[in-house]
Scaffold this active site. Sequence first.
Site, PDB file in Angstrom:
ATOM      1  N   LYS A  58       0.853  -1.196   0.000  1.00  0.00           N
ATOM      2  CA  LYS A  58       0.000   0.000   0.000  1.00  0.00           C
ATOM      3  C   LYS A  58       0.883   1.238   0.000  1.00  0.00           C
ATOM      4  O   LYS A  58       1.887   1.286   0.711  1.00  0.00           O
ATOM      5  CB  LYS A  58      -0.916  -0.018   1.230  1.00  0.00           C
TER       6      LYS A  58
ATOM      7  N   LYS B 232      -7.346  -6.002  -2.072  1.00  0.00           N
ATOM      8  CA  LYS B 232      -8.212  -5.226  -1.185  1.00  0.00           C
ATOM      9  C   LYS B 232      -8.868  -4.082  -1.964  1.00  0.00           C
ATOM     10  O   LYS B 232      -8.178  -3.296  -2.598  1.00  0.00           O
ATOM     11  CB  LYS B 232      -7.395  -4.671  -0.016  1.00  0.00           C
TER      12      LYS B 232
END
Length: 234
Positions: free
Chosen positions: A28, A89
């Site tokens: 991320k 995700k």
Amino acid sequence: MTRLLASVANLDELALAARGGADILDLKDPKAGALGAWAPDDIARAVDTVHLWPVRPPLSATVGDLPMEPAAVTDRVARTWACGVDYVKIGLVPSGDPAACVAALAPDARRGARIVAVLFADLWDDAGRLLPDIARAGFAGAMLDTAGKGSGGLLRQKDIGQLARFVERARALGLLTGLAGSLAVRDIAALLPLAPDYLGFRTALCAGADRGGALDPAALAAVRSAVPNHADIA
């Protein structure tokens, strides 16, 4: 058992988090939003790197902060999954059509993509409302996070009772469960009894609790010591 998910911003942090005992490595970019995405080429490099290790923790990757438009969501999820990660995700927000996005991802889930829905505690009044749709679509899991990292952590947005109901409902639907959102070391003792499958961290792993800064080994060690690992339980 609750596992420790560490969000990492680059390949150096990927290796550091693995050495520090993170159970799940989450790709991320914290400077690009709540679910800022790595570039696909960098995700593929991370997958290749981890495959060379003798012990390979699962990799998850975020797809960025996307509008709730099915075409945009399905395209990004497919491209990210094709990089070879274990989980993708996708953040779901109330604006737009999140239910249509979930339904549009069902074919990918049926083909084997392990998709984790991220619901934001500071945006959803009822964070569990979409859980039945998420489960019917074949998603692998659901987690509760926060979108606004400067507005306080997860425990400022939802109380323990609300978090417990989210975890219990998701688990009853057969979903993996996760809690994250500017969690601090002091929050861990309150969250562990809820038994989510994982607790996610970024801010607490960085020096000075600066989520945009570099991962700090000492901060990671403090979080790791507070989340029992396999060796602690054996």
